[in-house]
Design a protein around this motif. Structure first.
Motif, PDB file in Angstrom:
ATOM      1  N   SER B 245      30.247 -22.767  13.060  1.00  0.00           N
ATOM      2  CA  SER B 245      30.439 -22.772  11.399  1.00  0.00           C
ATOM      3  C   SER B 245      32.077 -21.965  11.164  1.00  0.00           C
ATOM      4  CB  SER B 245      29.679 -20.955  11.707  1.00  0.00           C
ATOM      5  OG  SER B 245      30.611 -20.062  12.802  1.00  0.00           O
ATOM      6  N   ALA B 246      32.846 -23.284  12.125  1.00  0.00           N
ATOM      7  CA  ALA B 246      34.211 -22.942  11.803  1.00  0.00           C
ATOM      8  C   ALA B 246      35.319 -24.504  12.782  1.00  0.00           C
ATOM      9  CB  ALA B 246      34.408 -21.690  11.955  1.00  0.00           C
ATOM     10  N   TRP B 284      30.315 -25.112   2.574  1.00  0.00           N
ATOM     11  CA  TRP B 284      31.505 -25.320   3.764  1.00  0.00           C
ATOM     12  C   TRP B 284      32.853 -25.330   2.739  1.00  0.00           C
ATOM     13  CZ3 TRP B 284      32.344 -26.185   8.910  1.00  0.00           C
ATOM     14  CH2 TRP B 284      31.062 -25.562   9.430  1.00  0.00           C
ATOM     15  N   SER B 313      35.246 -23.806   6.823  1.00  0.00           N
ATOM     16  CA  SER B 313      34.621 -23.220   7.725  1.00  0.00           C
ATOM     17  C   SER B 313      33.324 -22.569   6.827  1.00  0.00           C
ATOM     18  CB  SER B 313      35.183 -22.217   7.830  1.00  0.00           C
ATOM     19  OG  SER B 313      35.450 -21.079   6.803  1.00  0.00           O
TER      20      SER B 313
END
Lengths: 400, 378
Positions: B245-246, B284, B313
Motif C-alpha cells: 500500500s505504500a 496511487w 501510496s
C-alpha cells in the motif's frame, strides 16, 4: 467392584446412594471419633456399620492391608484406631449431572474490544460457574512484569494490559448477561509456572495478586453482582522446579487481602490410583522434574488462597487418578484430604488445534472421572457439591 | 451390646452435629455457589465473596446494557515480537525451548523448537503460519527422533530463502528450511555462526533489487550498455510480498557518468522514476519532490550525488503482489564509459496500516536485503 467402576459411570447403585454419601460426607469433621467408634465394634459385626448407618468403614487394619466389609472379607480388625483412616470401599454414589461447563480461554490478545466481545459471548450464553482466562507464562520485559500471551508469537503483555483487558472482559460478560441476573460466575485470571529465566516468581506472584485485586475492585465498584474475580495458575511439574512454583504461590499469598487462586495445572508424573495398588502408605511419591506430591499439594492446596481445579485431559482417567493420589497423600501427611473444586478439560481446544492424542476428554467425562476417582476411597471422597466447577478451555471460540 | 449402645450414642451425637453444620453451610444467599466443606481459612474467602455479592445486590446492580450483544470494534493487534523468544507457552503434546517469529509478507511465521512431552528423546520443530496473531495457524510439525530437545540458535540465508540453525540438547546441529520445512543435518559451524538476522528482524521473501536491464526477463544485477544511450532500470520488490500500500526509495548514482533524463509523462505517477501502474493498479499517488521531472534531487554532482527519489501510496485497494514485481522504473542516460555503481537507499515497503514489509539503508523495523547494480559502458 471399585475397579470396575473407575472411569465409567457405575451401574446398579442404590437410588439413595448420593444421600448415603452425603450423610457420610457431613461427618468428615468427626472422622477420628467415628473411626474409633467403628473400630471398637468392628470385631463384633462389621456389616452392621455398612453403609446406611453413614460415616462408614473406617476400619483400622494392621500392616496396611486393606480390609472391607462388603467385599466378603469382613471380620475382625485386630488393631486399634489409627490417626489416618484406612481405605474403604464405600460404593461410589451415583452423582447428579455434572455442572454446566463454562468456556475458559487461552488469551491471545489484550485488545479491549476483543476481550469485551469474548466476555459478551459468554454472558449471552448465561454461563455460570468458573471460567479461566489463561494469559500465558510470566515474563519481565524492560523492568515491567507481564506475560507471554497465547498468540502464535508469544507476544509480551504487561500486567497493566492484562488488568485492563480483564476489566473489559468483565464488562462484556456482565452487560451481555440475561436479565434477571443468572447464577454467579467467577473469572480466574491465570498465568503459569513456566520458567524461562529472568523472572522473580515471588515478585511476579505478588504483582499478579495485586492485579487480581484491582480487577476485583473494579467489579465491586461497578456492582457486577454476578461476577467475582480470582487468580489462577497453570502449575505444571514439567514447567519449572517446584521451588519456582512455590515462590509464585508464596508471592501471591504475601499480598494482604488476596483473592483465592485456582491451580488449573497438572500432577505430572505423579503416581496414579490403582485398585490393585491403593498405596496406603505415607510416602511422598516423586513426580516429574523433581516434584513430589507434597509440592503439588503445596501450590494447589496448602497455600491458603489455593484451590485445585486440575486439568483432567486424559481420556483414560489417568489425570484424575493422579489427583486422587495427591489427595490421599494429603490424608497421610496432614490427616485431611484436599478438596478438588472441579475439573478443566480441553475438548474445544483440541477440536480447534488437533491433534490431542488421548487427551481430548469431554467436559462431562473430565468432571465425572475426577468425581469417581476421589470417591473410590472414602478418605478422599467428595460430594458433588464440593466440585462445583467445570470448564473447557478453548483457543478461538467466539473470536471469529 | 453394651459397646453397641455407646457407639450408637456417639454416632447420633456426631451425626446430628454434622448435619446441623451441613445445613448451616447450605443456607444463605441464593447466589451462593461455593458451599463445600472447606477448611476455615479457605471458607473465609468464600464468605468474603458472598459479603461482596450481597453488598452489590443491596446497592442495586446495574441493568446489563447490551441485551442485543452488540460487539465492540476491535483494535489493531499489537506488533508481535521479532526474533527469538525463550520458553514460549507450550502446545498440547509439545514442550518448547524457544521460538523464532517473523513477519513474512502478510504472513507471520513462527517456528517453535523443543521436544515431545511424552518422549523426551524426540525433538520437535513446529512451524506456524498465520495472517493474524489470533487466527488459527497452519501448523507443520517435524519430529526428529533421537536428538532430544531442540532450540533455535540462529538464522542463515539458504538457497530457498532462509534456514534456521537448530541445536539439539545432545549437541547435534540441524537446519530447518523455512519454506520447504525440510530438516537436514548440518555442520557444527552452522549452529555456531552468529545469526544473519539482526534484532530488528528481516524479511526473507521480499528483497528489493535493482534490475539493471528491464528489457530482459528476470532480474539482472548488471548490464553492459555502450553509450551514449538511455537505459531503464527496474526497482523490483521480491517474491510474494503480498499486499503493498505504500513505498519509497532512492537510487544513488554518479551523475557525471549517468545523467538524468527528463520524461515528463504527466501526473505524479508518470515522472521519472515512473510508477508501474500496470502492475500496481489505479489509485496511487506519488510525492514527487521539486524538480523531479529529472531524476536527480541532489543539486551537487559527482559520485553519489545522483539521487532519484520516489514515494508512493494508495488510498484504494492495495496491490497484491506475487512473484517479483517491478514497482517503478528509472531512466538514465549512459554518458561516459567505464563501470558505474547504483545503490538503493531509504527503501521501505509497507502493507496496509503501515505494517512494514521491509526496509533497508536504513532499516526501520524489518530488515530487507537490498541489492545494488552496475552499468558498464565499454
Amino acid at each position: 467392584m471399585i475397579a470396575a467402576s473407575v472411569g465409567k459411570r457405575p451401574a446398579g447403585l442404590p437410588a439413595d446412594g448420593r444421600r448415603a454419601v452425603m450423610r457420610w460426607r457431613r461427618c468428615l469433621p468427626f472422622v477420628p471419633l467415628i473411626a474409633a467408634a467403628v473400630a471398637f465394634v468392628a470385631a463384633d459385626d462389621c456389616k452392621d456399620t455398612h453403609p446406611d448407618t453413614a460415616c462408614v468403614n473406617f476400619v483400622p487394619i494392621p500392616n496396611g492391608a486393606e480390609q472391607t466389609c462388603s467385599g466378603g472379607g469382613g471380620g475382625g480388625s485386630g488393631g486399634g484406631p489409627t490417626a489416618v483412616p484406612t481405605a474403604t470401599n464405600t460404593p461410589i454414589p451415583q452423582p447428579p449431572a455434572p455442572p454446566a461447563a463454562t468456556t475458559s480461554r487461552y488469551v491471545a490478545t489484550t485488545d479491549y474490544g476483543t476481550m469485551y466481545n469474548l466476555g459478551c459471548a459468554q454472558g449471552a450464553r448465561g454461563e455460570y460457574g468458573l471460567a479461566v482466562l489463561s494469559f500465558g507464562r510470566p515474563e519481565m520485559s524492560m523492568g515491567v512484569f507481564g506475560v507471554r500471551l497465547h498468540d502464535n508469537n508469544a507476544t509480551f503483555a504487561s500486567l497493566a494490559e492484562v488488568e485492563a483487558s480483564s476489566k473489559w472482559f468483565t464488562v462484556g460478560l456482565y452487560n451481555c448477561s440475561p436479565v434477571p441476573l443468572v447464577a454467579p460466575i467467577r473469572v480466574a485470571l491465570g498465568t503459569s509456572n513456566l520458567d524461562a529465566g529472568g523472572v522473580d516468581f515471588f515478585a511476579h506472584g505478588a504483582a499478579w495478586a495485586r492485579m487480581v485485586l484491582n480487577v476485583s475492585s473494579f467489579v465491586l465498584t461497578n456492582r457486577y453482582a454476578r461476577i467475582s474475580v480470582a487468580g489462577g495458575n497453570d502449575f505444571e511439574a514439567d514447567w519449572s522446579l517446584p521451588g519456582v512454583a512455590a515462590d509464585w504461590a508464596d508471592g501471591y499469598m504475601s499480598v494482604g487481602g488476596v483473592k483465592p487462586y485456582y491451580d488449573y495445572g497438572d500432577a505430572g508424573g505423579c503416581p496414579l490410583y490403582s485398585p490393585a495398588s491403593p498405596a496406603d502408605s505415607p510416602l511422598d511419591n516423586p513426580c516429574n522434574n523433581g516434584w513430589y506430591q507434597s509440592d503439588i499439594r503445596y501450590v494447589a492446596w496448602e497455600v491458603p488462597a489455593a484451590n485445585p481445579l486440575p486439568e483432567i485431559y486424559l481420556e483414560d482417567g489417568g489425570n484424575a487418578r493422579q489427583w486422587q493420589r495427591v489427595s490421599l497423600y494429603s490424608v497421610f501427611a496432614t490427616g485431611s484430604r484436599i478438596i478438588v473444586r472441579g475439573a478443566m478439560s480441553q475438548r474445544t481446544a483440541c477440536q480447534e488445534r488437533p491433534p490431542c492424542a488421548g487427551t481430548a476428554n469431554s467436559p462431562d467425562n473430565a468432571w465425572y472421572q475426577m468425581y469417581v476417582a476421589l470417591n473410590t476411597d472414602s478418605r478422599t471422597a467428595e460430594l458433588p457439591s464440593d466440585l462445583p466447577y467445570l470448564t473447557d478451555i478453548s483457543w478461538y471460540r467466539d473470536l471469529q | 451390646m453394651g459397646k453397641r449402645a455407646i457407639v450408637g450414642v456417639l454416632l447420633v451425637l456426631t451425626l446430628g452435629a454434622a448435619t446441623a453444620a451441613s445445613l448451616r453451610l447450605t443456607s444463605g444467599n441464593p447466589l451462593s455457589q461455593d458451599k463445600g466443606g472447606l477448611p476455615p481459612a479457605k471458607q473465609a474467602y468464600e464468605d468474603q465473596y458472598e459479603a461482596e455479592r450481597n453488598a452489590a445486590l443491596t446497592a442495586g446492580p446495574p441493568t446489563p446494557d447490551n441485551p442485543n450483544h452488540i460487539p465492540l470494534p476491535t483494535g489493531t493487534p499489537k506488533p508481535p515480537p521479532e526474533g527469538i523468544v525463550e520458553r514460549p507457552n507450550p502446545l498440547p503434546g509439545y514442550f518448547f525451548e524457544n521460538m523464532w517469529s517473523q513477519l513474512v509478507g502478510d504472513t507471520r511465521v513462527a517456528v517453535y523448537a523443543g521436544r515431545l512431552t511424552g518422549n523426551q528423546d524426540t525433538g520437535v520443530i513446529v512451524r506456524l503460519t498465520s495472517k493474524s496473531p489470533t487466527d488459527p495457524p497452519v501448523q507443520v510439525v517435524r519430529e526428529v527422533p533421537g536428538l532430544g530437545s531442540l532450540r533455535v540458535e540462529a538464522v542463515h540465508k539458504s538457497t530457498t530463502g532462509f534456514a534456521l540453525a537448530i541445536r539439539s540438547i545432545k549437541g547435534s546441529c540441524v537446519s530447518f528450511d523455512l519454506v520447504s520445512t525440510a530438516v537436514a543435518s548440518a555442520s557444527a559451524d552452522f549452529c555456531a555462526q552468529p545469526s544473519e538476522a539482526p534484532a530488528a528482524g528481516f524479511s526473507y521473501c521480499c528483497a528489493a533489487q535493482l534490475d539493471m536491464d528491464a528489457s530482459t526477463p528476470g532480474v539482472q544485477s548488471s548490464v553492459t550498455a555502450p553509450g551514449p544511450r538511455d537505459i531503464d532500470i527496474g526497482i523490483v520488490l521480491g517474491d510474494d510480498a503480498g499486499q503493498l500500500s505504500a513505498f519509497n526509495f532512492k537510487v544513488i548514482y554518479d551523475d557525471t557518468r549517468l545523467t538524468p533524463v527528463a520524461t515528463g509523462g504527466g501526473g505524479t505517477t508518470n515522472g521519472n522514476p515512473d510508477l508501474n501502474d500496470a502492475a500496481l493498479g489505479a489509485g496511487w499517488t506519488c510525492s514527487l519532490p521539486s524538480g523531479s521531472a529529472t531524476p536527480d534531487i541532489d543539486p551537487d554532482t559527482g559520485p553519489d550525488h545522483g539521487v532519484a527519489f520516489l514515494s508512493c501510496s494508495t488510498t484504494g485497494t492495495p496491490a497484491s503482489l506475487t512473484g517479483a514485481v517491478t514497482v517503478a522504473t528509472l531512466r538514465v542516460h549512459v554518458a561516459a564509459s567505464g563501470t558505474s555503481a547504483l545503490s538503493l537507499s531509504e527503501a521501505a515497503f509497507f502493507h496496509p496500516l503501515q505494517s512494514e514489509i521491509g526496509s533497508c539503508a536504513p532499516v526501520i523495523t524489518v530488515k530487507m536485503p537490498c541489492f545494488d547494480g552496475t552499468v558498464t559502458a565499454p
